[in-house]
Design a protein around this motif. Structure first.
Motif, short mmCIF file in Angstrom:
data_model
loop_
_atom_site.label_atom_id
_atom_site.label_comp_id
_atom_site.label_asym_id
_atom_site.label_seq_id
_atom_site.Cartn_x
_atom_site.Cartn_y
_atom_site.Cartn_z
N ARG A 196 -3.22 2.50 8.51
CA ARG A 196 -3.02 1.98 6.94
C ARG A 196 -4.08 2.79 6.23
N ASP A 212 -1.71 5.80 -7.51
CA ASP A 212 -0.42 4.92 -6.65
C ASP A 212 -1.00 4.94 -5.08
N ARG A 213 -1.40 3.63 -4.84
CA ARG A 213 -1.82 3.79 -3.45
C ARG A 213 -0.86 3.79 -2.39
N ASP A 214 0.41 3.27 -2.61
CA ASP A 214 1.51 3.37 -1.67
C ASP A 214 2.02 4.80 -1.74
N ARG A 218 2.24 7.00 1.96
CA ARG A 218 3.48 7.66 2.28
C ARG A 218 3.49 9.09 2.55
N ARG A 224 1.38 2.17 5.26
CA ARG A 224 1.07 1.57 4.01
C ARG A 224 -0.43 1.57 3.81
N GLN A 227 -5.47 -3.01 2.39
CA GLN A 227 -5.47 -3.69 1.01
C GLN A 227 -6.85 -3.82 0.44
#
Length: 502
Positions: A196, A212-214, A218, A224, A227
């Motif tokens: 993560r 954009d952390r997503d 990737r 992912r 959080q």
């Protein structure tokens, strides 16, 4: 300044601090994290451009400069001079030289050393967990194959260091395998925590920029983002979970290895180790020393110790970003992967070569009278006795047979008849041939055809289940490999687009 010293205390870095802290950290980054820095810089640049934080006119020359740094700098030849604090600032200095301070400084928009460092360490751990998982799966496959091969090979099972009951070698190996599969599951669970991404947490609280952390996750091959941004830089459970799993793996394998040491001893001798794994004494030519087993035992202990030390290092540290969890601790922990890999390779090579000495097993079964438990069980079923009565009769038979150094199947029937008359006040319906069959090791195993037992049907079902579980682990490893390859290709494609932009 203390009298007798001549060190400069006004200019950073202090010479002693440079040699005791900064140089080792720089050398550790060179050894372990260069590729991680490279990936993070490229992925962050792509993300900054694709979110509109950097224009193409800004991103294109930064991409070119990063490419030039990779091409021009021989990392292995670098020597720490103290001109920059660490490897991160070396790259930033190179960017400033090529681009000037304004443009070079834009790459660090919306990120911090905090999220960079923990991302580096997670990249480093994944690169070590995955090969370790491969080795563990290979060992699991090996144990399953040998367990199937030895599913009818009789051995003596021990409790409290003494002969207890007969079973088959495949049943014993299946117990080792079942534990190993639980250990693999624990390491897979730890890997999920490692997988993560902390990027985007910045120092502690993310950023006011539209990051954009997503996308970052990737591009860097993570499943992912993690959080909570505070947790990204404070929670070290990705470290503790990993090393706790490693500690348990090699603690448990160490117990198996200790059995191999015991069972290959001259006095027990139920396992034969082939010559390829035996060293001869330099002075006593009669001695066959299966020293690879000793090496596996002490390497397992070293691995447990290194993993345990990592947990100790994390103990009573503040819940924040701190040096205790960073570069030097990470480098120290990697030693557990190195010594553990040696154990797994050697164990997977040794186990298929082991052979059970059937003559010694028969001798030990005869001498120890370990089939007598089934005599008690059979008396309950055949004679209608309570188990406690049957146990007392079986104990009398065992005492009589052991007292004369006899064989229970041959010498126990008379003692059995007498014990039944004394304890139950009647004669038996069991004939001598039936008695011999009851107390045979083959019958002992065959009647234990229950879930988890050693009988052929039950053991075959268990091994089939283990193979299915192993197949699932291997499939997950392959999926992770394909996802990582796709992420690498995606990042390369997007970064190359920045290089070629005009």
């Amino acid at each position: 300044m203390t009298e007798g010293t001549s060190q400069d205390t006004s200019t950073f870095p202090n010479p002693v601090y440079k040699e005791t802290v900064l140089r080792p950290l720089f050398d550790g980054a060179k050894a372990h994290h260069v590729e991680g820095f490279r990936l993070i810089d490229r992925a962050h640049l792509v993300m900054l451009h694709e979110t509109g934080i950097l224009t193409i006119e800004q991103a294109h020359p930064i991409a070119q400069a990063l490419e030039a740094i990779d091409r021009d700098i021989d990392v292995d030849a670098l020597t720490y001079t103290g001109e920059v604090e660490d490897f991160f600032f070396l790259i930033e200095k190179q960017l400033r030289t090529r681009l000037g301070p304004d443009l070079a400084g834009r790459l660090h928009t919306a990120r911090s050393r905090n999220d960079i460092d923990h991302t580096l360490f997670k990249i480093g751990l994944k690169a070590r967990i995955d090969p370790l998982l491969e080795r563990l799966v290979h060992l699991a496959e090996t144990l399953a194959a040998v367990a199937e091969r030895e599913s009818r090979t009789m051995i003596v099972a021990y409790t409290h260091g003494q002969p207890a009951q007969p079973t088959v070698f495949g049943h014993y190996l299946s117990a080792v395998l079942e534990t190993l599969l639980r250990d693999i599951a624990r390491l897979e669970a730890a890997r999920d925590i490692v997988d993560r991404s902390p990027m985007g947490a910045a120092a502690i609280t993310t950023s006011g920029f539209p990051i954009d952390r997503d996308l970052m996750a990737r591009l860097l091959g993570f499943s992912r983002p993690l959080q909570n941004s505070y947790g990204c830089i404070a929670s070290v459970d990705y470290i503790t979970s990993t090393y706790a799993a490693i500690e348990l793996i090699f603690l448990h394998l160490g117990r198996f290895i200790q059995d191999l040491q015991f069972w290959t001893s001259f006095e027990v001798g139920q396992i034969y180790v082939p010559n390829a794994f035996v060293q001869i004494s330099s002075i006593m030519p009669q001695k066959r020393n299966p020293v690879p087993i000793e090496h596996m035992r002490h390497l397992s202990s070293q691995t447990v110790g290194r993993a345990q030390a990592m947990l100790t290092i994390m103990h009573n540290t503040p819940f924040t970003d701190m040096n205790d969890s960073e570069g030097e601790s990470q480098g120290f922990g990697y030693g557990a992967f190195d010594s553990g890999a040696r154990v797994l390779d050697l164990l997977a090579a040794l186990v298929p070569t082991l052979r059970i000495d059937a003559d010694r097993v028969r001798q030990n079964i005869r001498r120890s009278c370990i089939t007598v438990t089934e005599l008690a069980d059979s008396l309950v079923r055949l004679e209608g006795l309570s188990f406690r009565e049957a146990h007392e009769i079986a104990a009398e038979v065992a005492r009589a047979v052991v007292g004369i150094g006899g064989d229970i199947a041959v010498d126990g029937y008379g003692a059995f008849q007498e014990a039944l008359r004394q304890c139950a006040g009647r004669t038996t319906t069991v004939g001598q041939a039936q008695f011999a069959e009851i107390v045979s090791p083959e019958n002992f195993v065959a009647v234990r055809d229950r879930f988890g037992g050693p009988a052929p049907r039950a053991l075959a079902q268990a091994i089939a289940g283990y193979n299915e579980e192993i197949s699932g682990v291997r499939s997950r490893i392959e999926e992770a490999r394909h996802r990582a390859a796709a992420s690498t290709k995606d990042l390369e494609t997007r970064f190359t687009a920045l290089l070629g932009a005009r």
